[in-house]
Design a protein around this motif. Structure first.
Motif, short mmCIF file in Angstrom:
data_model
loop_
_atom_site.label_atom_id
_atom_site.label_comp_id
_atom_site.label_asym_id
_atom_site.label_seq_id
_atom_site.Cartn_x
_atom_site.Cartn_y
_atom_site.Cartn_z
N ALA A 16 124.10 7.49 -54.56
CA ALA A 16 122.79 6.87 -54.76
C ALA A 16 121.88 7.12 -53.56
O ALA A 16 120.67 7.27 -53.71
N ALA A 17 122.46 7.19 -52.37
CA ALA A 17 121.66 7.44 -51.16
C ALA A 17 120.99 8.81 -51.20
O ALA A 17 119.93 9.00 -50.61
N LEU A 18 121.59 9.77 -51.91
CA LEU A 18 120.96 11.09 -52.04
C LEU A 18 119.62 10.97 -52.75
O LEU A 18 118.65 11.65 -52.40
N GLY A 19 119.57 10.13 -53.78
CA GLY A 19 118.31 9.95 -54.50
C GLY A 19 117.27 9.23 -53.67
O GLY A 19 116.07 9.40 -53.88
N ILE A 20 117.73 8.42 -52.71
CA ILE A 20 116.80 7.68 -51.86
C ILE A 20 116.25 8.56 -50.75
O ILE A 20 115.05 8.60 -50.49
N THR A 21 117.13 9.31 -50.08
CA THR A 21 116.71 10.11 -48.93
C THR A 21 116.12 11.45 -49.32
O THR A 21 115.42 12.07 -48.51
N LYS A 22 116.43 11.93 -50.54
CA LYS A 22 115.97 13.25 -50.99
C LYS A 22 116.57 14.39 -50.16
O LYS A 22 116.03 15.49 -50.14
N VAL A 23 117.67 14.14 -49.48
CA VAL A 23 118.36 15.18 -48.72
C VAL A 23 119.74 15.36 -49.33
O VAL A 23 120.60 14.50 -49.21
N ALA A 24 119.94 16.49 -50.02
CA ALA A 24 121.19 16.72 -50.75
C ALA A 24 122.01 17.83 -50.10
O ALA A 24 122.82 18.47 -50.76
N SER A 25 121.82 18.06 -48.83
CA SER A 25 122.55 19.13 -48.13
C SER A 25 124.00 18.73 -47.93
O SER A 25 124.31 17.66 -47.40
N ARG A 26 124.91 19.62 -48.32
CA ARG A 26 126.32 19.29 -48.10
C ARG A 26 126.69 19.43 -46.63
O ARG A 26 127.74 18.92 -46.21
N SER A 27 125.85 20.09 -45.84
CA SER A 27 126.10 20.16 -44.40
C SER A 27 126.06 18.77 -43.78
O SER A 27 126.82 18.46 -42.85
N VAL A 28 125.19 17.91 -44.32
CA VAL A 28 125.08 16.54 -43.82
C VAL A 28 126.36 15.77 -44.10
O VAL A 28 126.89 15.07 -43.23
N ILE A 29 126.87 15.88 -45.33
CA ILE A 29 128.10 15.18 -45.71
C ILE A 29 129.29 15.72 -44.93
O ILE A 29 130.19 14.98 -44.53
N LEU A 30 129.30 17.04 -44.70
CA LEU A 30 130.37 17.64 -43.90
C LEU A 30 130.37 17.06 -42.49
O LEU A 30 131.42 16.68 -41.95
N LEU A 31 129.18 16.93 -41.90
CA LEU A 31 129.07 16.36 -40.56
C LEU A 31 129.46 14.88 -40.57
O LEU A 31 130.07 14.38 -39.62
#
Length: 600
Positions: free
Chosen positions: A395-410
């Motif tokens: 759900a946070a992806l829809g809020i922040t509009k940042v769907a980069s998997r690099s962010v989740i990896l970090l």
């Protein structure tokens, strides 16, 4: 999660004015016209400072769900009065969650989806730990009688942990097989909302006693914690906080950050925790352990923080060699099936919010298989739990509009590092008991409602559906309650069979899920009536920038090597060209929208 998605369509967690190369964003008319489009897509890499900020944000978003699991398990493990061991459990679950997140993003479904502990395994775990054979000795309930370094006490809790570990490890093999063999599509054809709704709802309802006991240790403090979480998550969620930001285009400027929407649980706990600390140092709260309100003090755990080491490295078998309980295996399997249904829904929701095409079969198979490996690792490391996809981070992806998997990896790497800092885990265990109780009242309530929300895709004007859901829910409350009051009723003459039946019939979610599954698949009803009908194409699919072959490819050129091999088409989890099909049958999918944790 639906609420989180809706919020994400019209407001951001912060203003995004930079691109990957830190150049001003050129209006992007399509982005302004379509609120669904993310500012950074799956394969984009935001600037390093934005990656770090968002990684920390995802870690904090998952904090509430992850931290609450070892705190609940502590009761069943007889660890209420051993803060140091609780801190090691906290470190372990964060470490394993980070490790599984890295595996999922790199080798699993490859979507920006964070992994963490699951409440679906909490109910069967507590049923196993509170059974007649594993009930905690009375002396472990008395803080004055507990010596945390005593070999007798260590053996008491480690015996229970090892049994839980082995049960989780064996049960995880089911998820590994179902995922990597491609059976998940077949399984999802029979698990609909009328199975998922009672199963997930009963996860929250079955924990009411634990929540009440903790909140009742000081109702004033627990009401304060609960009120703050509600205030932040519901009333102030759309109130932005101005923060300084810098870009080459706009230089130093003010940006809006929706802090209350992103981390309401953390803020509620922090403020309540601080007030309890002030009330403790000024001796407003009673210092006598026998008086009501003593557990609201922040010094109850004594010198846990000072005794904890700065650096700790969780490792498989740290509590000893796991043992297996047949009853525990069957109970955990019920939770794993529920977790798989939830994850399939999360994959599709994550793809929609990321502006990516729907995940193909091979990606879903690989994602579920990797989650099974995550449960295997969690059992081996001794978290007392498994892992699953975290719905609130989707759900946070829809809020922040940042769907980069690099962010989740970090974010996964950050969780690994946090799990290695012993002092961090120790600090979390000093949260006063009534503050935890207030958090549980909100979280478990939301989990219950999240389960019921699955019924929105079914026709609840149908008397068939009303009967299936009502009967499943009520029976799942009555039967376990009666069995627990009459434990000697189950006497088949075979001890192992008695244990299996006791665990299954005292696990609310198993009873409700089984009855819902059986009735939903045997009572005649149309797919649309049952909520299994779905549109074949998402509206976002036609505008997706990348095809499945780009987003769901394996890293390091593995896909390119495999695609030229004819035998790859026979392996369900390999992304061979012949397996790539953008359109899938709706029967192969079930987007449940289940929230395993508290998606506020």
């Amino acid at each position: 999660m639906a609420a989180g998605e809706e919020d994400g369509h019209h407001n951001h967690a912060f203003d995004l004015d930079e691109r990957v190369d830190d150049q001003p964003r050129a209006k992007a008319p399509e982005a302004s016209e379509d609120g669904h489009r993310p500012a950074y897509r799956v394969t984009d890499v935001p600037p390093w400072y934005l990656c770090v900020f968002l990684a920390v944000q995802h870690y904090l978003t998952a904090f509430g769900g992850i931290i609450s699991i070892p705190l609940v398990l502590a009761e069943g493990l007889c660890l209420q009065h051993d803060g140091l061991t609780q801190s090691r459990l906290v470190n372990t679950i964060f470490f394993v969650s980070g490790l599984c997140t890295v595996l999922q993003v790199t080798l699993g479904v490859r979507l920006p989806i964070l992994q963490g502990g699951t409440f679906a395994l909490l109910a069967p775990a507590m049923a196993l730990l509170t059974g007649p054979q594993m009930e905690c000795p009375a002396w472990t309930q008395n803080a004055s009688l507990v010596n945390a370094s005593s070999p007798v006490f260590i053996e008491v809790w480690q015996t229970r942990m090892r049994t839980l570990q082995g049960s989780i490890m064996v049960a995880s093999l089911l998820q590994i097989v179902v995922g990597f063999s491609g059976l998940i599509g077949l399984l999802m054809r029979f698990i609909g909302p009328l199975t998922v709704a009672p199963t997930v709802s009963l996860i929250g309802l079955s924990l009411y006693d634990s929540a009440g006991a903790k909140a009742g240790s000081h109702w004033g403090v627990s009401a304060m914690a609960m009120g703050l979480i509600i205030l932040f998550s519901q009333y102030l969620r759309l109130v932005p906080i101005p923060v300084p930001a810098y870009s080459k285009a706009r230089k130093l400027h003010s940006s809006k950050f929706y802090v209350f929407q992103i981390m309401p649980i953390l803020l509620g706990i922090a403020v309540s925790w601080l007030l309890c600390y002030l009330l403790t140092i000024y001796d407003v709260l009673p210092g006598d352990p026998s008086r009501y309100g003593y557990l609201a003090r922040t010094d109850v755990k004594g010198s846990v923080v000072s005794e904890a080491s700065w650096f700790t490295l969780p490792y498989p078998g740290q509590w000893g060699t796991p043992t297996v309980s047949l009853a525990g295996v069957f109970g955990v399997m019920a939770g794993i099936i529920c977790s798989m249904a939830e994850s399939v829904g999360d994959y599709h929701a994550c793809a929609r919010l990321s502006g990516a095409p729907r995940p193909p079969r091979h990606a879903i198979n690989r994602g579920i298989g990797v989650e099974g490996l995550g449960c295997l690792l969690a059992g081996a490391f001794g978290t007392g739990n498994g892992t699953t996809s975290f719905s609130e981070n989707v759900a946070a992806l829809g809020i922040t509009k940042v769907a980069s998997r690099s962010v989740i990896l970090l974010s996964g790497v950050l969780m690994i590092l946090m799990g290695m800092l012993g002092k961090i885990g120790a600090i979390f265990t000093t949260i006063p008991t009534p503050v935890i109780g207030g958090m549980f009242l909100v979280m478990f309530g939301v989990i219950t409602a999240a389960g019921i929300s699955n019924l929105q895709s079914t026709d609840m004007n149908s008397s068939r559906n009303v009967f299936v859901f009502g009967f499943s829910m009520f029976s799942a409350l009555v039967i376990p309650n009666w069995i627990m009051k009459n434990p000697n009723f189950l006497d088949t003459g075979v001890k192992e069979l008695d244990q299996v039946l006791h665990i299954l019939l005292t696990t609310h979610m198993f009873v409700g899920g089984f009855l819902g599954f059986f009735l939903d698949n045997t009572i005649p009803g149309t797919r649309r009536e049952r909520g299994l009908w779905r549109d074949e194409v998402h509206p976002e699919d036609s505008d997706a920038t990348f095809g499945p072959e780009h987003i769901y490819d394996l890293p390091l050129g593995i896909t390119s090597c495999l695609s030229s091999q004819p035998w790859v088409r026979h392996i369900p989890f390999c992304p061979g060209r012949s397996l790539r099909s953008h359109s899938q049958s709706p029967e192969d999918e079930l987007s449940t929208g289940v929230t395993d944790e508290c998606a506020l």
